[in-house]
Design an enzyme around this catalytic site. Structure first.
Site, PDB file in Angstrom:
ATOM      1  N   ARG A   1       0.846  -1.190   0.000  1.00  0.00           N
ATOM      2  CA  ARG A   1       0.000   0.000   0.000  1.00  0.00           C
ATOM      3  C   ARG A   1       0.883   1.242   0.000  1.00  0.00           C
ATOM      4  O   ARG A   1       1.946   1.246   0.633  1.00  0.00           O
ATOM      5  CB  ARG A   1      -0.837  -0.020   1.262  1.00  0.00           C
ATOM      6  CG  ARG A   1      -1.833   1.111   1.438  1.00  0.00           C
ATOM      7  CD  ARG A   1      -2.949   1.022   0.466  1.00  0.00           C
ATOM      8  NE  ARG A   1      -4.109   1.816   0.880  1.00  0.00           N
ATOM      9  CZ  ARG A   1      -5.093   2.135   0.051  1.00  0.00           C
ATOM     10  NH1 ARG A   1      -5.065   1.758  -1.216  1.00  0.00           N
ATOM     11  NH2 ARG A   1      -6.127   2.824   0.480  1.00  0.00           N
TER      12      ARG A   1
ATOM     13  N   THR B   1      -9.209  -5.123   0.082  1.00  0.00           N
ATOM     14  CA  THR B   1      -9.388  -4.044  -1.056  1.00  0.00           C
ATOM     15  C   THR B   1      -9.362  -4.275  -2.288  1.00  0.00           C
ATOM     16  O   THR B   1      -9.302  -4.527  -2.042  1.00  0.00           O
ATOM     17  CB  THR B   1      -9.328  -2.976  -1.138  1.00  0.00           C
ATOM     18  OG1 THR B   1      -9.938  -2.510  -1.890  1.00  0.00           O
ATOM     19  CG2 THR B   1      -9.429  -2.496  -1.133  1.00  0.00           C
TER      20      THR B   1
ATOM     21  N   THR C   1      -3.692  -0.253  -7.369  1.00  0.00           N
ATOM     22  CA  THR C   1      -4.503   0.903  -7.738  1.00  0.00           C
ATOM     23  C   THR C   1      -3.705   2.194  -7.799  1.00  0.00           C
ATOM     24  O   THR C   1      -2.628   2.302  -7.208  1.00  0.00           O
ATOM     25  CB  THR C   1      -5.652   1.069  -6.703  1.00  0.00           C
ATOM     26  OG1 THR C   1      -6.565   2.068  -7.137  1.00  0.00           O
ATOM     27  CG2 THR C   1      -5.131   1.442  -5.337  1.00  0.00           C
TER      28      THR C   1
ATOM     29  N   ASP D   1      -7.809   8.433   0.350  1.00  0.00           N
ATOM     30  CA  ASP D   1      -8.379   7.320   1.115  1.00  0.00           C
ATOM     31  C   ASP D   1      -8.259   7.529   2.617  1.00  0.00           C
ATOM     32  O   ASP D   1      -8.824   6.774   3.400  1.00  0.00           O
ATOM     33  CB  ASP D   1      -7.712   5.990   0.728  1.00  0.00           C
ATOM     34  CG  ASP D   1      -8.414   5.335  -0.454  1.00  0.00           C
ATOM     35  OD1 ASP D   1      -9.444   5.870  -0.902  1.00  0.00           O
ATOM     36  OD2 ASP D   1      -7.928   4.287  -0.923  1.00  0.00           O
TER      37      ASP D   1
ATOM     38  N   SER E   1      -7.934   0.860   3.187  1.00  0.00           N
ATOM     39  CA  SER E   1      -8.366   0.422   1.854  1.00  0.00           C
ATOM     40  C   SER E   1      -9.552  -0.510   1.948  1.00  0.00           C
ATOM     41  O   SER E   1      -9.842  -1.052   3.017  1.00  0.00           O
ATOM     42  CB  SER E   1      -7.201  -0.313   1.184  1.00  0.00           C
ATOM     43  OG  SER E   1      -7.607  -0.873  -0.038  1.00  0.00           O
ATOM     44  N   SER E   2     -10.239  -0.704   0.815  1.00  0.00           N
ATOM     45  CA  SER E   2     -11.295  -1.713   0.710  1.00  0.00           C
ATOM     46  C   SER E   2     -10.877  -2.854  -0.222  1.00  0.00           C
ATOM     47  O   SER E   2     -11.677  -3.756  -0.492  1.00  0.00           O
ATOM     48  CB  SER E   2     -12.578  -1.096   0.155  1.00  0.00           C
ATOM     49  OG  SER E   2     -12.992  -0.022   0.942  1.00  0.00           O
TER      50      SER E   2
ATOM     51  N   GLY F   1     -13.504  -0.860  -7.464  1.00  0.00           N
ATOM     52  CA  GLY F   1     -14.836  -0.323  -7.158  1.00  0.00           C
ATOM     53  C   GLY F   1     -14.905   0.454  -5.863  1.00  0.00           C
ATOM     54  O   GLY F   1     -15.993   0.717  -5.370  1.00  0.00           O
ATOM     55  N   GLY F   2     -13.733   0.822  -5.286  1.00  0.00           N
ATOM     56  CA  GLY F   2     -13.755   1.615  -4.059  1.00  0.00           C
ATOM     57  C   GLY F   2     -14.548   0.895  -2.987  1.00  0.00           C
ATOM     58  O   GLY F   2     -14.373  -0.300  -2.750  1.00  0.00           O
TER      59      GLY F   2
HETATM   60  O1  DON Z   1      -7.969   1.253  -1.627  1.00  0.00           O
HETATM   61  C1  DON Z   1      -9.141   1.495  -1.907  1.00  0.00           C
HETATM   62  O2  DON Z   1     -10.082   1.026  -1.311  1.00  0.00           O
HETATM   63  C2  DON Z   1      -9.434   2.403  -3.090  1.00  0.00           C
HETATM   64  N1  DON Z   1      -8.301   3.302  -3.300  1.00  0.00           N
HETATM   65  C3  DON Z   1      -9.711   1.540  -4.294  1.00  0.00           C
HETATM   66  C4  DON Z   1      -9.981   2.389  -5.543  1.00  0.00           C
HETATM   67  C5  DON Z   1     -10.796   1.689  -6.556  1.00  0.00           C
HETATM   68  O3  DON Z   1     -11.223   0.570  -6.386  1.00  0.00           O
HETATM   69  C6  DON Z   1     -11.092   2.455  -7.804  1.00  0.00           C
HETATM   70  N2  DON Z   1     -11.910   1.636  -8.689  1.00  0.00           N
HETATM   71  N3  DON Z   1     -12.920   1.885  -9.251  1.00  0.00           N
END
Ligand code: DON
Length: 586
Positions: A124, A397, A415, A439, A468-469, A489-490
């Site tokens: 990360r 995540t 990401t 984040d 993170s997710s 997908g955040g």
């Molecule tokens: O770490 C995380 O949870 C976010 N930065 C992930 C970002 C993400 O999935 C973007 N995708 N659509």
């Protein structure tokens, strides 16, 4: 044949409107959904070309760009193992899929090695030493829009080069430079802009054109180039190939990053870069029936949240609970609300804010299960994080997947955060930088890009890793990989991975159908169920509305890249929601 579907974030991908259009949309959607397993099956053939689905016995790769999947499968054919292929795919995506593939971002990797165990690698991004809790606030204490998402101040110390290098150091088989060769050639020779990249560049052009380096490399005037050539990135990758991770974190690349930071108000220094280290962590582990699931621990909340939802719903999801019935939706949503509430309150960088042990005890899971009433809806404001142990005395995540002929599995979610990250490219290096600082919880209660809120545990701080997710996940049964998956997908990553796993492990769906089936999502705040247009029948929608739910249709949720055991081999399945592809070695 590589099918292409519209991404949720592409222009024209709107939520459906009322009336006849809506009905037509749902009928068409249902029809497509019903046909999808068959389309998948028709496409599923081994061979050189990447497909939406690839059946293979000697190894399979699935990711968000078909050419990168072919590169990975080729590494397997050359005698590389899953980690070698994962490294090659990671660098290939950094060239071919700059929306999310990266060297200037970070991520997580789950590795399962049949003879030795399961490993979780945290690469990360990390806040620079000069990061402060108020760095995105104005003098009145309000968040300044855009500061944590665009430009150099949004950038955290990248982890990807160090992470891929460390995974290879520990487990790789082929020589490191060979794994970077395909990416170097693609960067130097260039490649045709595919539809997904073209549309993403058009969608984000106003912000991307602000960075002269980005504009020069990806645009002709205001139109995306038809062919992308990245000689500077090729030079950076050659340095990485020759010197390993050191080539990125020290030397001319680090100097170029520091220089760009200094000119444009960023805070990452050469010292931050030199001191960055990836961290091996203990994977989150839990059982679903006779399968064992391994997923990512903090600083991703994903693994714990998956475990929470499966554990709490184990006895509530009785066999008579029909798939996507109002009862099923309510159970999943009630569990998700609690999981996201705990995430917001308790979770952050585990090296700065330790994970409260009581959140992983049977007594806690049992108490949380008891709070869920099958037909009762708890408004989100009444769902609170659990502040203290319940029983003081209790013990206790872009994603891609690779599987090799020896059964070694590698699940990677990495990401730049938002599409194209911070939208800035370090001059002379071709490195597109992340906006992962967003984040962090910039201010308690203020939602980030994904609508997630947080508190002190995830406040901005020096050398902290942001929560993170991302949820790279491997499922094992009887010592053998049953499957592996993950999604971008955040905030919606966790519920996406949860539902696909629930589809295969609980509802016994065919893997094709499990990935294709429509999905829904709830994240505590805002208090609404988002759902794909074909997710619910009209009856179910009416029952859910009657239960008091606010329902919000969205074009798509997540883009899953999954490998799952199938007959005497494995199927690589690239979500039809994604531009990706699968490639295998028969
Ligand atoms: O770490 C995380 O949870 C976010 N930065 C992930 C970002 C993400 O999935 C973007 N995708 N659509």
């Amino acid at each position: 044949m590589v099918a292409r579907t519209k991404l949720h974030d592409e222009p024209g991908a709107r939520s459906i409107g009322p009336g006849a259009k809506r009905i037509a949309h749902r009928v068409l959607g249902s029809l497509l959904w019903a046909l999808c397993p068959w389309l998948f099956a028709l496409c599923a053939s081994p061979g050189e070309a990447a497909e939406k689905a690839a059946f293979a016995r000697q190894g399979v790769v699935v990711c968000e760009h078909p050419q990168a999947a072919i590169i990975g499968a080729d590494i397997l054919r050359q005698g590389g193992n899953a980690v070698d292929a994962a490294v090659a795919v990671g660098f290939a995506l950094a060239v071919l899929f700059p929306q999310a593939g990266n060297v200037g971002g970070g991520g997580f990797m789950i590795i399962y090695k049949p003879d030795s165990g399961t490993y979780a690698l945290d690469f990360r991004e990390q806040a620079p030493a000069q990061a402060t809790p108020g760095m995105y606030l104005d003098p009145a204490g309000n968040v300044i829009p855009g500061l944590s998402t665009h430009g150099y101040l949004a950038v955290a110390v990248p982890g990807t080069p160090a992470g891929l290098f460390e995974a290879h150091r520990r487990f790789g088989r082929l020589p490191w430079p060979r794994l970077l060769r395909p990416a170097i050639e693609l960067a130097a020779r260039g490649f045709e802009t595919d539809t997904s990249l073209y549309l993403a560049l058009r969608r984000d052009r106003d912000r991307l054109l602000k960075d002269p380096e980005f504009a020069r490399i990806f645009f002709d005037g205001t139109e995306p180039k038809g062919r992308i050539v990245q000689p500077e990135l090729a030079r950076t990758l050659r340095t990485l190939a020759a010197q390993g991770a050191q080539g990125f974190y020290t030397g001319w690349v680090a100097e170029a990053i520091e220089e760009a930071m200094r000119r444009h108000g960023g805070r990452v220094t050469r010292q931050d870069l030199a001191e960055y280290r990836p961290v091996w962590r203990e994977p989150v582990q839990f059982s679903v029936g006779d399968a064992t699931v391994f997923s990512m621990p903090l600083p991703s909340a994903g693994g714990w949240m998956l475990k929470f939802m499966f554990t709490v719903l184990e006895n509530l999801r009785t066999p008579d609970v029909g798939w996507h019935s109002a009862l099923h939706v309510n159970l999943v949503v009630e569990a998700a609300k609690q999981a996201y509430a705990e995430r917001a309150h308790h979770m952050g960088d585990p090296d700065k804010t330790p994970f409260p042990p009581f959140l992983d005890t049977p007594a806690y899971f049992q108490a949380m299960a008891q709070k869920i009433r099958p037909y009762q809806v708890r408004p989100a404001e009444t769902v609170r994080p659990t502040l203290r142990p319940l029983h003081e005395e209790s013990p206790e995540t872009t994603h891609y997947s690779v599987l090799d002929a020896q059964g070694m599995a590698v699940a990677v979610t990495y990401t730049l955060n938002d599409l194209f990250g911070a939208g800035v490219i370090v001059p002379g290096t071709g490195i597109l930088l992340n906006n992962e600082m967003d984040d962090f919880s910039l201010k308690p209660g203020v939602p980030n890009l994904y609508g997630l809120t947080g508190g002190d545990a995830n406040a901005v701080g020096p050398r902290k890793r942001m929560l993170s997710s991302m949820t790279p996940t491997v499922v094992v049964r009887d010592g053998q990989v049953l499957g592996l998956l993950g999604s971008p997908g955040g905030a919606t990553i966790v519920t996406t991975v949860y539902q696909v796993l629930e589809n295969v492990l609980v509802f016994q769906m065919e893997p094709f159908l499990a990935v294709t089936a429509p999905r829904f999502h709830h994240q505590w705040t805002p208090d609404e169920i988002r759902y794909e247009p074909t997710a619910f029948s009209g009856d179910t929608l009416r029952v859910l509305q009657g239960m008091g739910y606010r329902l919000q249709p969205v074009p798509t949720l997540g883009r899953v890249q999954m490998i799952w055991r199938w007959q005497d081999g494995y199927l690589g399945l690239s979500d039809p929601r994604s531009p990706g592809g699968a490639a295998g070695w028969r």
